[in-house]
Design an enzyme around this catalytic site. Structure first.
Site, PDB file in Angstrom:
ATOM      1  N   CYS A   1      -4.964 -14.489  -1.023  1.00  5.16           N
ATOM      2  CA  CYS A   1      -4.406 -15.835  -0.719  1.00  5.16           C
ATOM      3  C   CYS A   1      -3.273 -15.418   0.453  1.00  5.16           C
ATOM      4  CB  CYS A   1      -3.921 -16.577  -1.849  1.00  5.16           C
ATOM      5  SG  CYS A   1      -3.168 -18.163  -1.176  1.00  5.16           S
TER       6      CYS A   1
ATOM      7  N   GLU B   1      -8.519 -19.512   3.377  1.00  4.45           N
ATOM      8  CA  GLU B   1      -9.291 -18.261   3.147  1.00  4.45           C
ATOM      9  C   GLU B   1     -10.442 -17.989   4.215  1.00  4.45           C
ATOM     10  OE1 GLU B   1      -8.783 -15.096   2.380  1.00  4.45           O
ATOM     11  OE2 GLU B   1      -8.439 -15.903   0.140  1.00  4.45           O
TER      12      GLU B   1
END
Length: 243
Positions: A2, A103
């Site tokens: 992340c 992402e």
């Protein structure tokens, strides 16, 4: 991993949702990147407060933060053994409020398509994190954090093989309760969410630049379909042939 997220929660909502003693002065952010200051919540002497911390953990034993690698994520599978995270798992657990995170999916041609991932019902996220306070020789202090990641669930594995730990309900209280919940117990809270709890959509590659920070970054973007290659047929009078 992340590596970017958004946080648009109003201060008063953070106080109510996360049981803070007082609000912190935050503004909506749509492209929070490593090394930037982020809002994080942890408990001290039984009091839950919001703080600003650098995204990129600097353990207290580091001599010079400038020579220490950037640790933005901690793998749940190894955080209890890694020197950089071992003590913070015991005494420095925190949550990082978020509205959603980004992402990047690697396409067959090696290009990367960003996606914005949120809770399926649009409620705020509580990202599990670790924090540490570094104190310099001249009395300077740096609070810093890292988010925790786990293997992606089947739904999210379509995009990436890792996902952040997102805590819900009583798990938030247990994670923050470093007085009564031991590191081994807290580690058991670091799990991927079940399929269907999250949703995602493609967004503009503008999010690749940390300089861009506006609401348009989280809006759905159309993915350009690859065009078939063409070549001229020899002696064909300019005709094109698909192959």
């Amino acid at each position: 991993m992340c590596g970017r997220y958004a946080s648009t929660l109003p201060p008063e909502m953070m106080v109510e949702l996360f049981k803070l003693l007082k609000s912190i002065d935050i503004v909506p952010r749509y492209n929070i990147a490593p090394t930037q200051p982020v809002a994080a919540i942890w408990e001290a002497q039984g009091r839950r407060e919001g703080h600003f911390a650098r995204w990129g953990l600097v353990p207290g034993w580091v001599k010079d933060p400038r020579e220490f690698p950037l640790l933005i994520n901690a793998r749940a599978e190894t955080m209890a053994e890694k020197p950089a995270f071992r003590d913070t798992l015991k005494h420095g657990r925190c949550i990082i409020p978020a509205s959603g995170y980004y992402e990047w999916h690697t396409n067959p041609d090696k290009s990367k398509q960003p996606y914005y991932i949120t809770m399926s019902d649009d409620r705020p996220m509580a990202l599990a994190g670790l924090y540490a306070t570094w104190m310099g020789p001249n009395g300077e202090e740096i609070d810093s954090v890292a988010t925790i990641t786990v293997p992606a669930n089947p739904q999210l594995s379509e995009i990436h093989d890792r996902m952040p730990v997102i805590l819900e309900g009583a798990a938030v209280d247990d994670w923050l309760n470093v007085r009564d919940v031991r590191a081994a117990e807290a580690g058991q809270l670091a799990l991927p969410l079940a399929d269907g709890v999250l949703k995602f959509h493609p967004v503009s590659t503008r999010v690749n630049s940390a300089r861009d920070d506006d609401p348009g970054l989280i809006e759905r973007a159309e993915i350009a379909k690859p065009q078939p290659r063409v070549k001229k047929v020899a002696g064909g009078g300019g005709q094109l042939d698909l192959f």
